[in-house]
Design an enzyme around this catalytic site. Structure first.
Site, PDB file in Angstrom:
ATOM      1  NE  ARG A   1      57.856  69.523  53.558  1.00 54.86           N
ATOM      2  CZ  ARG A   1      57.977  70.539  52.725  1.00 54.86           C
ATOM      3  NH1 ARG A   1      56.528  71.443  52.491  1.00 54.86           N
ATOM      4  NH2 ARG A   1      58.769  70.654  51.953  1.00 54.86           N
TER       5      ARG A   1
ATOM      6  CG  HIS B   1      63.291  72.518  52.077  1.00 50.13           C
ATOM      7  ND1 HIS B   1      63.764  70.784  51.913  1.00 50.13           N
ATOM      8  CD2 HIS B   1      62.732  72.884  51.329  1.00 50.13           C
ATOM      9  CE1 HIS B   1      62.228  70.871  50.834  1.00 50.13           C
ATOM     10  NE2 HIS B   1      62.334  71.972  50.763  1.00 50.13           N
TER      11      HIS B   1
ATOM     12  CD  GLN C   1      63.498  73.704  46.586  1.00 49.49           C
ATOM     13  OE1 GLN C   1      62.419  72.880  47.025  1.00 49.49           O
ATOM     14  NE2 GLN C   1      63.896  73.975  45.463  1.00 49.49           N
TER      15      GLN C   1
ATOM     16  CG  ASP D   1      61.223  80.506  50.985  1.00 48.45           C
ATOM     17  OD1 ASP D   1      60.519  80.461  50.210  1.00 48.45           O
ATOM     18  OD2 ASP D   1      62.506  80.055  52.690  1.00 48.45           O
TER      19      ASP D   1
ATOM     20  CB  CYS E   1      62.738  76.765  47.586  1.00 49.01           C
ATOM     21  SG  CYS E   1      61.704  77.485  49.035  1.00 49.01           S
TER      22      CYS E   1
ATOM     23  NE  ARG F   1      62.688  70.043  46.569  1.00 42.63           N
ATOM     24  CZ  ARG F   1      61.885  69.651  47.559  1.00 42.63           C
ATOM     25  NH1 ARG F   1      61.514  71.100  47.133  1.00 42.63           N
ATOM     26  NH2 ARG F   1      61.233  68.933  48.647  1.00 42.63           N
TER      27      ARG F   1
HETATM   28  N1   CP Z   1      59.346  73.801  48.369  1.00 42.61           N
HETATM   29  C1   CP Z   1      58.679  73.202  48.805  1.00 42.61           C
HETATM   30  O1   CP Z   1      60.262  72.490  49.962  1.00 42.61           O
HETATM   31  O2   CP Z   1      57.688  72.777  47.838  1.00 42.61           O
HETATM   32  P1   CP Z   1      56.787  72.599  48.846  1.00 42.61           P
HETATM   33  O3   CP Z   1      55.965  72.715  50.560  1.00 42.61           O
HETATM   34  O4   CP Z   1      55.076  72.750  47.702  1.00 42.61           O
HETATM   35  O5   CP Z   1      57.121  70.896  49.412  1.00 42.61           O
END
Ligand code: CP
Length: 308
Positions: free
Chosen positions: A107, A134, A137, A225, A266, A294
């Protein structure tokens, strides 16, 4: 060896195979305690590095648990504590990690970091979020929609709010999974035109409608979001809130969608900013199924990457 870098750069049939595998694996667990290993242990003796240059709850826990359920082991690494955060190149980091681990999930901020990691690693790399996309997700989101409503192909998905990284992956998925996509939000926060063009080139509708009430009419799924993403400066908060207030997902807006339209987010959410608590906790909300999925979707992604 397959890296999972984005939805639009992964073959459609392979994406469908991962969603179907995720459902099979979820069903096979049959409600057992979370720490129970999967019977086939496909990641036995495999080591997975999970690198975080940004905060995370769902991605961190679901990847870590998924590897453990599949019989593998993880190293959770903070970008700041690695030499990566102190001048070592991405290419050298990729080459070094490839000598220690079988799979890398990262990430990060810039997409270029992910792509360079994948270029120089000799093991698969998974995109755990960049400023641009992403994909993990949205694999979970497609799985979640289909669990509740059957095939997503031919459905209408509406995104209300900021055209951010999750939105971009949802547009890519429209092209790959065959659903129509409408973005509604202010012109200053439009999604990337390349994503919309990609979806259109696959033969689906991918449109922008400034009026949220018009946009959600006939929707099978409404998504939003947070209005300020992790990479957005906090100084932009007030301006973004002012621009986005009219795009809040509330009961009145959901009332314009189909009666059985699902709501997704998400997470993490800012309750009563981008979405009201009444919608988040309402009967059409599947936000916690998304969070659970997820785990299952990423287990399928990891198996695909490793060919196991
Ligand atoms: N939706 C998501 O990626 O959550 P986090 O940022 O908690 O990993």
């Amino acid at each position: 060896m397959n890296s999972f870098l984005d939805i639009h750069t992964t073959d459609k049939a392979e994406l469908r195979g991962m969603i179907d595998a995720a459902r099979r694996m979820k069903n096979a667990r049959n409600g057992q305690p979370k720490g129970t290993p999967d019977a086939d242990a496909p990641l036995k003796n495999r080591m997975v590095a999970l690198i975080f240059e940004k905060p995370s709850t769902r991605t961190r826990v679901s990847f870590d648990l998924g590897v453990r359920q599949m019989g593998g082991q993880t190293m959770v690494l903070s970008g700041k504590e690695m030499q990566l955060g102190h001048g070592e190149t991405i290419a050298d980091t990729a080459r070094v990690l490839s000598r220690y681990v079988d799979l890398i999930m990262i990430r990060t901020f810039e997409e270029a970091t992910l792509l360079e990691m994948a270029e120089y690693a000799s093991v698969p790399v998974i995109n755990g979020l960049t400023n641009r996309t992403h994909p993990c997700q949205v694999m979970a989101d497609v799985m979640t929609f289909e669990e509740h409503r059957g095939p997503i192909a031919g459905r209408k998905v509406v995104w209300s709010g900021d055209g951010n990284n999750v939105c971009a992956s949802m547009i890519h998925a429209a092209g790959q999974f065959g659903y129509d996509f409408t973005f509604t939000g202010p012109s200053t926060l439009d999604p990337e035109s390349e994503a919309l063009e990609f979806a259109r080139a696959q033969g689906v509708q991918a449109i922008v409608e400034r009026d949220p009430v018009k946009a959600v009419q006939g929707a099978d799924l409404v998504v939003t979001d947070t209005w300020v993403s992790m990479h957005d400066p906090q100084s932009a908060r007030e301006r973004r809130h002012n621009q986005l207030r009219g795009y809040q997902v509330n009961e009145a807006l959901m009332g314009q969608a189909k009666a059985d339209a699902l709501f997704m987010h998400c997470l993490p959410a800012h309750r009563d900013d981008e979405v009201t608590s009444a919608v988040m906790d309402g009967p059409n909300s599947v936000i916690f199924d998304e969070a659970e999925n997820r785990l299952h979707a990423q287990k399928a992604v990891m198996r695909w990457c490793l060919g196991v």
